[in-house]
Design a protein around this motif. Structure first.
Motif, PDB file in Angstrom:
ATOM      1  N   ASP A   1       0.834  -1.209   0.000  1.00 25.59           N
ATOM      2  CA  ASP A   1       0.000   0.000   0.000  1.00 25.59           C
ATOM      3  C   ASP A   1       0.867   1.258   0.000  1.00 25.59           C
TER       4      ASP A   1
ATOM      5  N   GLY B   1      -8.317   4.704   2.855  1.00 30.44           N
ATOM      6  CA  GLY B   1      -7.594   3.771   2.017  1.00 30.44           C
ATOM      7  C   GLY B   1      -6.472   4.409   1.216  1.00 30.44           C
TER       8      GLY B   1
ATOM      9  N   GLY C   1      -4.070   4.013   5.171  1.00 27.09           N
ATOM     10  CA  GLY C   1      -3.483   2.713   4.859  1.00 27.09           C
ATOM     11  C   GLY C   1      -1.977   2.764   4.852  1.00 27.09           C
TER      12      GLY C   1
END
Length: 243
Positions: free
Chosen positions: A41, A114, A196
């Protein structure tokens, strides 16, 4: 046999350090799936933010130089506006910027959580930063080379693409590496609002759950990522400088 209390304390501390390292290594296999996902990520966020930084920051930096007094297309008013925009973008602390653009992030990607959502503030924060580095690199290009190309009737856009940018390439690459390293630190801060990546993992698993192993692991991985990026960038700069 007399035992020095100080020696006992040193031995105890040394044993505690060995135990901590042993426990950390033993916990590594259980942490690795989450750490690997967090690393992916982080790389994803930094990679796309770097792409957008180059796409928008490079032209912005070129315009800052070209519209300056004595530039290819002198326009002091335009440069003043562009410079003000860049200064505003650079003056905001990243944690404040992330919160300030939440509405824009939701509009662009449909969510504020996210890695994909984190790309928006990361890009906005990095574009003015990279633009200033581009400006600095282009100002270091020998003006004689630019003036010679201009005297031969070369088009201004060609001068930028064929003369200024190639001449400034080592500095541009060094600036890009600096931007990437900055983005890595920004991506860690993005975890504070659910962005994230390794930063989110450090806060959620390490800080909130008092798990020092996750804190150490995320720090180690962030250092490794930075070192890899810096080493690759330094290698590219050295090769371009020799050519």
């Amino acid at each position: 046999m007399n035992t020095n209390p100080a020696d006992v304390l040193v031995l105890a501390q040394g044993g505690g350090a060995v135990t901590a390292v042993t426990d950390f290594l033993a916990a590594w296999p259980d942490m690795w799936p989450s750490l690997w996902l967090g690393t992916q990520d982080t790389v994803y966020m930094v990679l796309w933010a770097t792409v957008f930084s180059v796409l928008f920051g490079l032209p912005l930096g070129v315009l800052l130089v070209a519209t300056d007094k004595g530039g290819l297309i002198p326009a002091p008013a335009v440069r003043a506006v562009l410079s003000a925009i860049v200064n505003i973008g650079r003056s905001l602390p990243f944690i404040v910027l992330m919160v300030a653009v939440l509405s824009l992030t939701r509009f662009l990607v449909g969510t504020t959580l996210g890695p994909t959502a984190a790309i928006v503030p990361l890009s906005i924060g990095a574009i003015p930063f990279f633009a200033r580095l581009v400006e600095t690199s282009l100002r270091e290009v020998d003006r004689g080379v630019v003036e010679a190309a201009h005297a031969m009737g070369t088009r201004k856009l060609t001068i930028v693409g064929k003369v200024m940018l190639p001449e400034a390439m080592p500095g541009l690459i060094a600036g890009l590496v600096m931007t990437v390293v900055t983005l890595i630190s920004y991506s860690a801060m993005a975890g504070a609002i659910g962005g994230g990546g390794l930063g989110d993992l450090a806060i959620r698993e390490g800080y909130q759950r008092f798990n020092d192993h996750y804190l150490w692991a995320t720090v180690i991985l962030l250092i490794v990522i930075v070192q890899v990026a810096q080493s690759v960038g330094d290698l590219m700069v050295r090769r371009l400088s020799r050519s």
